[in-house]
Scaffold this motif. Structure first.
Motif, PDB file in Angstrom:
ATOM      1  N   ARG A  72       0.817  -1.222   0.000  1.00  0.00           N
ATOM      2  CA  ARG A  72       0.000   0.000   0.000  1.00  0.00           C
ATOM      3  C   ARG A  72       0.843   1.262   0.000  1.00  0.00           C
ATOM      4  O   ARG A  72       0.381   2.324  -0.397  1.00  0.00           O
ATOM      5  CB  ARG A  72      -0.929   0.005   1.221  1.00  0.00           C
ATOM      6  CG  ARG A  72      -2.237  -0.710   0.957  1.00  0.00           C
ATOM      7  CD  ARG A  72      -3.211  -0.473   2.083  1.00  0.00           C
ATOM      8  NE  ARG A  72      -3.670   0.913   2.131  1.00  0.00           N
ATOM      9  CZ  ARG A  72      -4.523   1.376   3.032  1.00  0.00           C
ATOM     10  NH1 ARG A  72      -4.995   0.575   3.952  1.00  0.00           N
ATOM     11  NH2 ARG A  72      -4.905   2.639   3.017  1.00  0.00           N
ATOM     12  N   THR A 102       2.944   2.153  -1.937  1.00  0.00           N
ATOM     13  CA  THR A 102       3.167   2.699  -3.283  1.00  0.00           C
ATOM     14  C   THR A 102       2.075   3.704  -3.679  1.00  0.00           C
ATOM     15  O   THR A 102       2.292   4.529  -4.558  1.00  0.00           O
ATOM     16  CB  THR A 102       3.219   1.584  -4.339  1.00  0.00           C
ATOM     17  OG1 THR A 102       2.011   0.811  -4.248  1.00  0.00           O
ATOM     18  CG2 THR A 102       4.410   0.686  -4.137  1.00  0.00           C
ATOM     19  N   SER A 103       0.905   3.626  -3.022  1.00  0.00           N
ATOM     20  CA  SER A 103      -0.139   4.593  -3.379  1.00  0.00           C
ATOM     21  C   SER A 103      -0.084   5.833  -2.495  1.00  0.00           C
ATOM     22  O   SER A 103      -0.778   6.807  -2.767  1.00  0.00           O
ATOM     23  CB  SER A 103      -1.524   3.947  -3.306  1.00  0.00           C
ATOM     24  OG  SER A 103      -1.778   3.511  -1.998  1.00  0.00           O
ATOM     25  N   SER A 104       0.743   5.815  -1.457  1.00  0.00           N
ATOM     26  CA  SER A 104       0.832   7.005  -0.614  1.00  0.00           C
ATOM     27  C   SER A 104       2.205   7.668  -0.700  1.00  0.00           C
ATOM     28  O   SER A 104       2.436   8.685  -0.075  1.00  0.00           O
ATOM     29  CB  SER A 104       0.515   6.650   0.843  1.00  0.00           C
ATOM     30  OG  SER A 104       1.430   5.700   1.331  1.00  0.00           O
TER      31      SER A 104
END
Lengths: 310, 394
Positions: free
Chosen positions: A89, A91-93
């Motif tokens: 996750r 990678t999306s933040s």
């Protein structure tokens, strides 16, 4: 056949791109979000690139939170290999360069397994309700999907480093052969598990069970957690009447106490390590072979004892 | 009469009527300055426009005015065209036409444009971080050199996005952003802009948010709609207006990312073949997007500027002629008023030539002073034209 590359952004042909960002060793850098992809990149790039995979052994890369400095290092990579399916996750933040990013599971994204455990909710009156549902992300445990991810990695490497296309193609052939052999062995080994009571300690085996036609009940246990009465009740509730044998799949080697409790409950302990993180010893293929070996050792116990009663 | 005497008497005459002398110098200087300054400004502006346009090979965006699209992508002007869908960017990225750089330039923080993009934008523009480091997570931003200097901002400070509509009380919370770096100046609109990850721009848009866990029963109300029961978070659920190390993992996106908005995509083909393929693909009127060659769009804009320049130049020339005629009249009237003074010079032995030299020198000094003043103004205009133009267009 090479899998299609990134959903977010395909890696661009850098045949004309001079001076790629180089590691201190003077080699280009490939970053990967999990160990299977790092292993594929290491095999495929052989000697010409450095592979950056920061999570230390024992850390689950799916829940790893990189520091700002680690993100900065990843930003310098020439290629960033993502697993897709919502894996990692962070990678999306975090800010990673879109143009260097390749999602290796794009070729089979239609086959992702949806998880339906979210709560449908809304935040403001009048706004649409939504569910934080996701998809299962341990894609490589279906070894054919792992092959597709390896192919996607190879395609990205060839696009980024066309001067190494011959060696990458050669290494890919060898890697696909290894993965194909493992898939056949896994299929043969797990054939005996079909129809058995199968309980997995963690919800990470969805693709494995689908690929090898198994049916498993998933718990959310850690190998070292203390198993109390509530856990044992939870386990008892999974029992299917008339099952020929009962197997309990652990992610890693559990404590002896837990092994004993599971055995007393009538299940045969087997370790199938998903190998998301870098193993302390050996490599991806070795861990998968150990998984097959563990299955080969455990399954005959079930066959010899039949349905084990506690 | 000796030359030194002529100079002395001229100087004394000019100093005797300082206001008249200064007015004449100012009038003539402005008359000379305006047409030349306008020409310099337009020329420099065209150079600036062309340079930035040339460094932006191709631009893909929604159909509409190519100039609006170009100015939004290059100068972060307000977004006049409808949004480009993120799925269009994904499709473009998979076509292997070259490097693709998304731009989402819609929001502001104060008066500064807030640009959602990728790290490749900095490489394209040759922007380097002079202080601090580039953004690493949601809510991070790097800011231009001018903005940092004007607002006295440093890495570690925060800057807050402005709501689009201050009356939209139920709208998206402004996002407080962490400044991680200051860009080195490059004398372009980048110096006044705030750069964030595209995903951070989507948080400001309201497409992603973070909030405390919806696990406490007192924060939830059970509701029902056509799809069945769902939980509605009540007003006590706090939405985060700042991304921190603690809550970064709680930010999440809603909806189909393919529908998320962009302003445009900068396409940098690696070779002529990729460029030709891209032009051919998006040149087809069936496609929902248009492709723009920024250099061509800027050329069109420059033509408009040149037409304006010609009009202004004509006006300034006519005004200049009128002003010079007035100055000439002031000189003639002045000489008429000083006829007795000139007669006195003649009587004490000055030749007619010396008297003419005396008057001519006065005119010459005024014209020379005006020319020097005008030239200084033109030099200043030339050096400031880039900044003035950038500010005007942004």
């Amino acid at each position: 056949m090479l899998a299609s590359t990134s959903l977010i952004s395909s890696c661009e042909n850098s045949g004309n791109q001079a001076n790629p960002d180089l590691s201190p060793t003077g080699k280009p850098t490939i970053a990967a979000v999990n160990y299977p992809l790092a292993y594929f990149a290491e095999r495929l790039s052989a000697e010409f690139a450095e592979v950056l995979f920061d999570p230390s052994p024992g850390t689950d890369p799916a829940y790893w939170e990189p520091t700002d400095n680690q993100v900065s290092s990843i930003q310098q990579a020439d290629l960033i290999l993502l697993n897709g399916a919502g894996y990692a996750r962070w990678t999306s933040s975090r800010t990673i360069p879109y143009e260097a990013t390749v999602i290796t599971s794009t070729s089979f994204e239609d086959a992702f397994i949806k998880l339906q455990d979210g709560i449908r909710h809304t935040h403001q009156r009048g706004t649409a309700s939504h569910t934080h549902e996701g998809v299962a992300s341990t894609t490589w445990l279906d070894l054919m999907q792992a092959s597709a991810q390896a192919s996607s990695t190879a395609e990205a490497l060839i696009e980024q480093f066309p001067e190494h296309s011959d060696s990458v193609s050669r290494e890919l052939e060898s890697l696909l052969t290894d993965l194909g052999d493992l898939d056949r062995q896994m299929r043969t080994t797990t054939a005996a598990l079909r129809g058995a009571d199968l309980v997995v300690s963690h919800p990470v085996y969805q693709y494995w069970t689908r690929a090898y036609e198994l049916s498993a009940h998933s718990l959310h246990w850690e190998p070292t957690q203390e198993l109390g009465a509530s856990e044992m009740s939870e386990l008892a509730a999974t029992r299917t009447e008339g099952a020929s044998a009962r197997y309990f799949i652990w992610e890693t080697q559990p404590s002896q106490e837990n092994l004993d409790k599971i055995k007393i409950a009538g299940f045969i302990n087997i370790v199938v390590n998903p190998c998301g993180g870098r193993p302390r010893n050996g490599d991806f293929l070795k861990v998968m072979r150990e998984n097959i070996s563990s299955l080969n050792q455990g399954i005959p116990q079930g066959a010899s004892t039949g349905a084990v009663e506690p | 009469m000796r030359s030194s005497s002529i100079v002395y008497l001229s100087w004394k005459a000019l100093r005797y009527r300082p206001l008249r002398s200064l007015l004449l110098i100012g009038t003539i200087a402005l008359t000379l300055y305006f047409p030349r300054a306008l020409q310099e400004f337009i020329n420099r502006s065209e150079e600036v426009l062309s340079a930035r346009a040339r460094s932006t090979p191709l631009l893909i965006g929604p159909r509409g005015s190519s100039i609006d699209l170009t100015l939004n992508a290059l100068y972060f002007t307000s977004q006049e065209l409808p949004a480009l869908r993120y799925s269009s960017y994904e499709a473009l990225s998979q076509k292997n036409y070259g490097k693709t750089i998304p731009i989402y330039s819609r929001f502001l923080a104060g008066q500064s444009p807030l640009v959602g993009t990728s790290l490749a934008y900095f490489k394209l523009r040759g922007l380097t971080v002079s202080t601090g480091r580039t953004m690493t997570r949601l809510g991070d931003c790097v800011i231009g050199a001018n903005l940092a200097q004007n607002e006295n901002l440093q890495p570690g400070d925060t800057i807050t996005s402005s709501p689009e509509n201050i009356f939209d009380l139920a709208g998206v919370y402004p996002l407080r952003m962490r400044i991680t770096g200051i860009l080195a100046p490059n004398r372009t609109p980048d110096d006044d802009a705030i750069f964030v990850d595209l995903k951070s721009a989507w948080i400001i848009e309201g497409l992603a948010h973070g909030h405390e866990e919806l696990s406490r029963s007192e924060t939830l109300e059970l509701q029902r709609d056509s799809k069945g029961e769902f939980l509605r978070a009540n007003a006590s659920v706090i939405e985060f207006n700042e991304v921190t190390d603690t809550n970064v993992g709680d930010f999440h996106f809603h909806g189909d990312r393919g529908n998320y908005p962009l302003s445009s995509v900068i396409l940098v083909p690696h070779n002529q073949k990729q460029r030709a393929l891209a032009l051919a693909h998006y040149g087809d009127p069936v496609t929902a997007e248009q492709i723009v060659i920024p250099a061509v769009a800027v050329e069109q804009l420059a033509k408009t500027l040149f037409a304006t320049q010609r009009l202004a130049f004509t006006a300034f020339t006519l005004l200049g002629i009128a002003a010079l005629a007035l100055a000439l009249m002031v000189f003639l009237l002045s000489f008429r008023l000083r006829e007795r003074e000139m007669l006195t010079y003649s009587k004490i032995g000055a030749t007619g030539r010396a008297v003419a030299c005396l008057q001519g020198l006065e005119v010459l000094v005024i014209i020379a002073a005006a020319t020097i003043l005008a030239q200084a103004g033109i030099v200043l205009t030339r050096s400031a034209a880039q900044d003035i133009f950038t500010r005007l267009i942004s």
